[in-house]
Design a protein around this motif. Structure first.
Motif, PDB file in Angstrom:
ATOM      1  N   TYR A  21      76.568  18.960 115.611  1.00  0.00           N
ATOM      2  CA  TYR A  21      77.169  20.041 114.836  1.00  0.00           C
ATOM      3  C   TYR A  21      76.443  20.123 113.493  1.00  0.00           C
ATOM      4  CZ  TYR A  21      81.040  20.167 118.178  1.00  0.00           C
ATOM      5  OH  TYR A  21      81.798  20.297 119.317  1.00  0.00           O
ATOM      6  N   ARG A  22      75.946  21.298 113.157  1.00  0.00           N
ATOM      7  CA  ARG A  22      75.092  21.451 111.986  1.00  0.00           C
ATOM      8  C   ARG A  22      75.762  22.215 110.850  1.00  0.00           C
ATOM      9  NH1 ARG A  22      69.490  22.871 115.357  1.00  0.00           N
ATOM     10  NH2 ARG A  22      69.487  20.914 116.552  1.00  0.00           N
ATOM     11  N   ASP A  23      77.080  22.196 110.841  1.00  0.00           N
ATOM     12  CA  ASP A  23      77.830  22.901 109.816  1.00  0.00           C
ATOM     13  C   ASP A  23      78.124  21.968 108.638  1.00  0.00           C
ATOM     14  OD1 ASP A  23      78.742  25.441 111.574  1.00  0.00           O
ATOM     15  OD2 ASP A  23      78.947  23.625 112.775  1.00  0.00           O
ATOM     16  N   ARG A  28      82.555  20.765 110.446  1.00  0.00           N
ATOM     17  CA  ARG A  28      82.274  19.772 111.479  1.00  0.00           C
ATOM     18  C   ARG A  28      83.541  19.003 111.837  1.00  0.00           C
ATOM     19  NH1 ARG A  28      77.304  16.131 109.775  1.00  0.00           N
ATOM     20  NH2 ARG A  28      77.815  15.236 111.817  1.00  0.00           N
ATOM     21  N   TRP A  31      85.566  21.166 114.231  1.00  0.00           N
ATOM     22  CA  TRP A  31      85.088  21.114 115.612  1.00  0.00           C
ATOM     23  C   TRP A  31      85.494  19.801 116.270  1.00  0.00           C
ATOM     24  CZ3 TRP A  31      84.788  25.775 115.569  1.00  0.00           C
ATOM     25  CH2 TRP A  31      83.888  26.566 114.856  1.00  0.00           C
ATOM     26  N   TYR A  78      83.760  28.735 118.223  1.00  0.00           N
ATOM     27  CA  TYR A  78      82.510  28.008 118.398  1.00  0.00           C
ATOM     28  C   TYR A  78      81.334  28.977 118.548  1.00  0.00           C
ATOM     29  CZ  TYR A  78      84.961  23.565 119.478  1.00  0.00           C
ATOM     30  OH  TYR A  78      85.723  22.427 119.437  1.00  0.00           O
ATOM     31  N   ALA A  82      80.193  28.646 114.761  1.00  0.00           N
ATOM     32  CA  ALA A  82      79.447  27.392 114.601  1.00  0.00           C
ATOM     33  C   ALA A  82      77.976  27.676 114.335  1.00  0.00           C
ATOM     34  CB  ALA A  82      79.596  26.527 115.846  1.00  0.00           C
ATOM     35  N   ALA A  83      77.388  26.830 113.512  1.00  0.00           N
ATOM     36  CA  ALA A  83      75.931  26.918 113.328  1.00  0.00           C
ATOM     37  C   ALA A  83      75.253  26.671 114.672  1.00  0.00           C
ATOM     38  CB  ALA A  83      75.473  25.881 112.302  1.00  0.00           C
ATOM     39  N   LEU A  84      74.140  27.344 114.896  1.00  0.00           N
ATOM     40  CA  LEU A  84      73.454  27.243 116.183  1.00  0.00           C
ATOM     41  C   LEU A  84      73.131  25.784 116.501  1.00  0.00           C
ATOM     42  CD1 LEU A  84      72.315  29.039 118.452  1.00  0.00           C
ATOM     43  CD2 LEU A  84      70.130  29.019 117.226  1.00  0.00           C
ATOM     44  N   ASN A  85      73.514  25.350 117.714  1.00  0.00           N
ATOM     45  CA  ASN A  85      73.271  23.966 118.110  1.00  0.00           C
ATOM     46  C   ASN A  85      72.997  23.889 119.612  1.00  0.00           C
ATOM     47  OD1 ASN A  85      75.831  23.747 119.567  1.00  0.00           O
ATOM     48  ND2 ASN A  85      76.807  23.675 117.562  1.00  0.00           N
ATOM     49  N   GLU A 161      81.955  33.693 104.550  1.00  0.00           N
ATOM     50  CA  GLU A 161      81.551  33.943 105.929  1.00  0.00           C
ATOM     51  C   GLU A 161      82.448  33.206 106.917  1.00  0.00           C
ATOM     52  OE1 GLU A 161      79.328  36.187 107.133  1.00  0.00           O
ATOM     53  OE2 GLU A 161      79.450  36.798 105.039  1.00  0.00           O
ATOM     54  N   ALA A 162      82.823  31.976 106.583  1.00  0.00           N
ATOM     55  CA  ALA A 162      83.737  31.230 107.447  1.00  0.00           C
ATOM     56  C   ALA A 162      85.116  31.885 107.439  1.00  0.00           C
ATOM     57  CB  ALA A 162      83.836  29.775 106.974  1.00  0.00           C
TER      58      ALA A 162
END
Length: 206
Positions: A21-23, A28, A31, A78, A82-85, A161-162
């Motif tokens: 997870y790159r948030d 994170r 998630w 997700y 979620a940041a692209l992962n 944004e979130a």
């Protein structure tokens, strides 16, 4: 079913490889919490619901519908938030399977039989009123925060944004489902028993 399998795989992978997870840290953690709820609650409930639905249980069928609703709502977060992962294709698959499950089951559902399975003493007005109350509360909170940000320059409680992702999904999915389900249930309409149950199960899990 494929939905059970994919939800199980995603939640386990998310917990085992949480570093993927790159948030930011608080997202994170969200998630991570979602993965635990999916693993220890949603997946077993979906399996249990499917088992009982196969035996003709209305409760089992409604439980499957509720968890499918949870899958759509949860994995929309997700997928779009979620940041692209490395899990991205899994998010797409679970999101689409949740929609397909809901659509397939609802298209073959005998809503009159479902409504008839409830006792006449079921407190439909209490439950329906509560669902509408929650929906109105959510709408007021999200729109109020948006208005304060847009017109008064006040910061959102989380990054804009979130905030937008959460508010958008609640206002476009949760609020309408809770409202429609609550109103129809209050009026003892057959579809109210179905929609309200989906909304209540999904909302309780989340």
């Amino acid at each position: 079913t494929p939905l059970i399998a994919l939800m199980l795989v995603q939640s386990v992978l998310g917990l085992v490889w949480s570093d993927q997870y790159r948030d930011v840290d608080w997202i994170r953690a969200t998630w991570y919490g979602n993965d635990w709820i999916t693993l220890i609650a949603a997946v077993p409930l979906l399996w249990l619901g499917r088992l009982h639905a196969a035996r003709g249980s209305v409760r089992g069928l409604l439980l499957v519908l509720g968890i499918a609703g949870y899958a759509v709502y949860n994995y929309a977060f997700y997928l779009f938030g979620a940041a692209l992962n490395i899990f991205f294709p899994v998010y797409v698959a679970v999101f689409l399977l949740g929609i397909a499950t809901l659509g397939l089951l609802l298209s073959h559902l005998d809503v009159t039989a479902v409504a008839g399975a409830f006792r006449h003493e079921t407190p439909v007005r209490l439950i329906g009123g509560y669902l509408v109350f929650v929906a109105v509360g959510l709408a007021i909170v999200w729109l109020g925060m948006w208005g304060a940000y847009a017109f008064a320059g006040r910061p959102t409680p989380i990054e804009p944004e979130a905030f937008k992702v959460v508010a958008a999904l609640d206002l476009s999915f949760m609020v309408p489902t809770l409202t429609v389900g609550g109103v129809l249930l209050w009026r003892r309409r057959a579809w109210g028993y179905v929609i309200a149950t989906i909304a209540a199960i999904q909302g309780a899990l989340y």
